[in-house]
Scaffold this motif. Structure first.
Motif, short mmCIF file in Angstrom:
data_model
loop_
_atom_site.label_atom_id
_atom_site.label_comp_id
_atom_site.label_asym_id
_atom_site.label_seq_id
_atom_site.Cartn_x
_atom_site.Cartn_y
_atom_site.Cartn_z
N TRP A 1 0.83 -1.08 0.04
CA TRP A 1 0.01 0.10 0.04
C TRP A 1 0.82 1.30 -0.07
N LEU B 1 -6.71 -2.86 -4.17
CA LEU B 1 -7.17 -3.13 -3.08
C LEU B 1 -8.86 -3.40 -2.97
N ALA C 1 -6.58 3.03 4.84
CA ALA C 1 -7.00 1.66 4.30
C ALA C 1 -7.33 0.45 5.04
#
Length: 269
Positions: A156, A166, A196
């Motif tokens: 990420w 994702l 995230a």
């Protein structure tokens, strides 16, 4: 991911692609779409050893090889007892795969320079990864299976490519025994690893956030190290680059991981 598009070519990476596609189909109760593409050049050139043969003979030879390949793969598909169909096409392999990906959830291809035309092979996989509407599962030639239920490592960096990949990976991340979300030398961005992870949690995916500074190591080296440390079975990685360039104008991390993939990599753009 219930519609799984598989690249059929009869090359060195096909056995690992099929094995990964079978595991994925079983894990997701999926349907396999096997796409065999024959480049126009095959009709024009045929087998070099048959250069003096009439054009019709060359075409017959090429089509015969194509038929043999299909018979061998279909026999294996019947033994696996999975839902499948066969699609054929001519022309540019990447173009046909991108077209068929319109109604696919994932495209299974090969990672790395594993064939005689290594740069071309890797370029095709990268080309599809940055053009297709579905993510690409890039499978190393040495892989014997795709352990969907094993630990997953998500790379990420807050980019659009990472975010799209994702989201595409969520159905598979729900099947993983554990999810690690890795950030390396995280940039100043509102889309941090913890943000995230919170997004994933709202989809029922619990992710352990690992933050590492690259230091003297490259980002790729850190990813490989954490993958081994966490005993990851597969990776999630954004595909950074430009389409329609066979040399793959990717960033160093994406190109390095794809050219010598330590694990199956789910890639999206």
């Amino acid at each position: 991911m219930t519609t799984i598009l598989v690249h059929i070519e009869g090359d060195e990476g096909q056995a690992s692609r099929l094995a990964a596609a079978f595991d994925l189909a079983r894990a997701c109760q999926g349907h396999l779409v096997c796409l065999s593409v024959l480049p126009y050049a095959a009709y024009a050139l045929g087998d070099p050893a048959m250069g003096a043969f009439p054009v019709t003979t060359l075409i017959d030879a090429v089509e015969a090889r194509r038929g043999e390949e299909r018979a061998a793969v279909e026999a294996r598909l019947r033994r696996e007892g999975l839902s499948w169909e066969w699609q054929s096409g001519d022309g540019d392999s990447a173009d046909r795969l991108v077209e068929h990906a319109r109604l696919a959830d994932v495209v299974v291809m090969s990672a790395g320079p594993y064939a005689r035309a290594a740069a071309l092979k890797m370029g095709i996989t990268g080309d599809v990864a940055v053009r297709a509407p579905a993510p690409v599962l890039a499978v190393p030639e040495a892989a014997t299976r795709f352990d969907v239920a094993g630990p997953a490592l998500v790379c990420w960096d807050g980019s659009q490519e990472a975010a799209r990949t994702l989201r595409q990976a969520i159905p598979l991340l729900k099947l993983a025994s554990g999810v690690t979300l890795l950030t390396v030398s995280e940039k100043d961005s509102p889309f941090t690893g913890r943000v995230a992870a919170a997004f994933l949690s709202r989809h029922g995916v619990a992710a352990d956030v690992v933050e590492r500074d690259a230091g003297a190591a490259s980002v790729e080296q850190v990813i490989r190290s954490v993958a081994a440390e966490r005993q990851a079975s597969w990776l999630v990685q954004g595909a950074y680059g430009h389409s329609r360039v066979r040399e793959m104008l990717f960033g160093g991390v994406t190109r390095g991981l794809l050219s010598d993939a330590p694990l199956p990599i789910l890639m999206g753009h």
